[in-house]
Motif scaffolding. Structure first.
Motif, short mmCIF file in Angstrom:
data_model
loop_
_atom_site.label_atom_id
_atom_site.label_comp_id
_atom_site.label_asym_id
_atom_site.label_seq_id
_atom_site.Cartn_x
_atom_site.Cartn_y
_atom_site.Cartn_z
N ASP A 15 1.09 3.91 -3.13
CA ASP A 15 0.82 5.34 -2.97
C ASP A 15 2.01 6.18 -3.40
O ASP A 15 1.84 7.23 -4.01
CB ASP A 15 0.47 5.65 -1.51
CG ASP A 15 -0.89 5.08 -1.11
OD1 ASP A 15 -1.69 4.75 -2.02
OD2 ASP A 15 -1.14 4.97 0.11
N SER B 157 1.74 8.77 -6.53
CA SER B 157 1.88 10.20 -6.24
C SER B 157 3.20 10.78 -6.74
O SER B 157 3.43 11.98 -6.58
CB SER B 157 1.73 10.45 -4.74
OG SER B 157 2.79 9.85 -4.04
N ARG C 229 0.83 -1.21 0.00
CA ARG C 229 0.00 0.00 0.00
C ARG C 229 0.86 1.25 0.00
O ARG C 229 0.60 2.21 -0.73
CB ARG C 229 -0.93 0.03 1.22
CG ARG C 229 -2.18 -0.74 1.13
CD ARG C 229 -3.07 -0.47 -0.05
NE ARG C 229 -3.37 0.92 -0.32
CZ ARG C 229 -3.65 1.39 -1.52
NH1 ARG C 229 -3.66 0.61 -2.57
NH2 ARG C 229 -3.93 2.65 -1.69
#
Length: 149
Positions: A37, A41, A33
């Motif tokens: 991310d 990003s 996770r």
């Protein structure tokens, strides 16, 4: 159970196998996770982001299965049927990610969009149900039968 090796009793072997898969899955899920991310990003080109994402997570699934196999070998325990199912589902996910990589990056098409979307969800739900066998086993204190091997 966390520090010792399982005895030759197949019930204890099954429990160790399921504990290995549950612990490794828990760690890999949370690490994945954070990495996901970070990749999503990142301020890089969308094409490079796609390449990085699909290749990394295909390799990540392979490392996940390899770690499960290595820990089973180190602990000298058999693979429980549910542990094998998790490894097969992870291999299917790695294959699906590589197919999506070919589709999106090499062919520059989006032919597998719906297939990818539903297959990823299906594999994730199936993996969750299979991994949930160990905690359910411990909570309900069920005695494994021979079919668990």
């Amino acid at each position: 159970m966390l520090t010792g090796f399982p005895s030759k009793d197949w019930r204890e072997q099954v429990e160790h196998s399921l504990l290995i898969v549950t612990a490794v899955s828990f760690g890999f899920h949370f690490l994945g996770r954070f990495i996901s991310d970070a990749i999503l990003s990142a301020s890089i080109d969308p094409a490079a982001k796609r390449q990085l994402y699909y290749l990394f997570f295909a390799l990540y699934e392979v490392v996940y299965v390899a770690l499960i196999v290595k820990l089973h070998m180190m602990r000298d325990c058999v693979f429980a049927r549910y542990s094998r199912f998790v490894c097969f589902l992870s291999a299917a996910m790695a294959t699906l990610l590589m197919a999506r990589y070919v589709d999106r990056v090499i062919l520059e098409a989006d032919l597998l969009r719906n297939v990818f979307k539903y297959c990823v969800a299906g594999i994730n739900v199936a993996t969750l149900l299979v991994i949930g066998a160990y905690p359910a086993f411990r909570v309900f204190n069920l005695v494994p039968s021979k079919r668990w091997v």
